[in-house]
Enzyme design. Structure first.
Site, PDB file in Angstrom:
ATOM      1  N   ASP A  44      10.379 -37.255 -10.763  1.00  0.00           N
ATOM      2  CA  ASP A  44       9.709 -37.766 -11.970  1.00  0.00           C
ATOM      3  C   ASP A  44      10.436 -37.314 -13.238  1.00  0.00           C
ATOM      4  O   ASP A  44       9.809 -36.861 -14.193  1.00  0.00           O
ATOM      5  CB  ASP A  44       8.251 -37.322 -12.007  1.00  0.00           C
ATOM      6  N   ASP A 101      19.046 -33.159   5.401  1.00  0.00           N
ATOM      7  CA  ASP A 101      20.146 -34.056   5.747  1.00  0.00           C
ATOM      8  C   ASP A 101      19.624 -35.360   6.342  1.00  0.00           C
ATOM      9  O   ASP A 101      20.159 -36.419   6.107  1.00  0.00           O
ATOM     10  CB  ASP A 101      21.082 -33.379   6.754  1.00  0.00           C
TER      11      ASP A 101
END
Length: 204
Positions: free
Chosen positions: A20, A47
């Site tokens: 955000d 990952d």
């Protein structure tokens, strides 16, 4: 921007997505230090990319892959938001102030051109591509930030424009990373960035 990229790199190095980033989530303290705040939507990632909701990031700073319904995404969404912030710092107004998801995409496409498979191979796989959008074949971002000030618009050098363009790259896999942004030539161009120690200060 330099301080912000340092902060974003720190987050990404520690496997955190802010989710955000926007101008109202950046604070400057009385020592001239920029602080990234509001981690209410922040998430750890790994990952192996997980599927997340696409209803994250305030609309005006939301990356196109989120707007088009992508479920898997990573640090590139923070970098798109960083590009919107850079443009807002320069222009003193939001770059893509959409009123809805469709309006947001329309504003992005009118400015950066309508994406296609050539520049963004995974574009056609996204759920939101079924909507119809204004066809804009050209990237018109340079019109908003010309190299000279005769047009009465905020100016940006070639190196600065290259950084902005790379932050606002459609394909997330080709979007510049925070580390690459920190090492961009724009920050070595005269006038050099002001060191944090010489930023404006005020009493506590």
């Amino acid at each position: 921007m330099l301080q912000m990229f340092h902060g974003v790199k720190y987050l990404h190095d520690n496997w955190v997505l802010h989710w955000d980033l926007k101008t109202s989530n950046l604070l400057l303290n009385n020592r001239g230090e920029l602080k990234i705040c509001d981690f209410g939507l922040a998430r750890q990632y790994g990952d192996h990319l997980k599927e997340y909701t696409h209803e994250v990031v305030t609309l005006w700073y939301r990356a196109p892959e989120l707007l088009l319904g992508a479920k898997e995404y990573s640090t590139a969404i923070d970098m798109w938001s960083s590009g919107c912030i850079m443009a807002e710092f320069l222009a003193k107004e939001p770059l893509f102030p959409g009123e809805s998801v469709l309006d947001e995409m329309d504003k992005i496409f009118k400015c950066l051109g309508t994406p296609n498979e050539k520049i963004w191979p995974d574009f056609v796989k996204l759920p939101g591509v079924r909507c119809s959008f204004t066809k804009q074949p050209f990237n018109r971002l340079r019109e908003k930030f010309p190299a000279t000030g005769f047009a009465g618009r905020p100016t940006l050098t070639e190196k600065g424009f290259d950084l902005l363009n790379r932050l606002l790259t459609y394909d997330p896999s080709k979007r510049i990373t925070a580390e690459e942004a920190l090492n961009h030539e724009w920050f070595r161009e005269v006038p050099l960035p002001k060191a944090k120690e010489f930023m404006p200060t005020f009493p506590a």
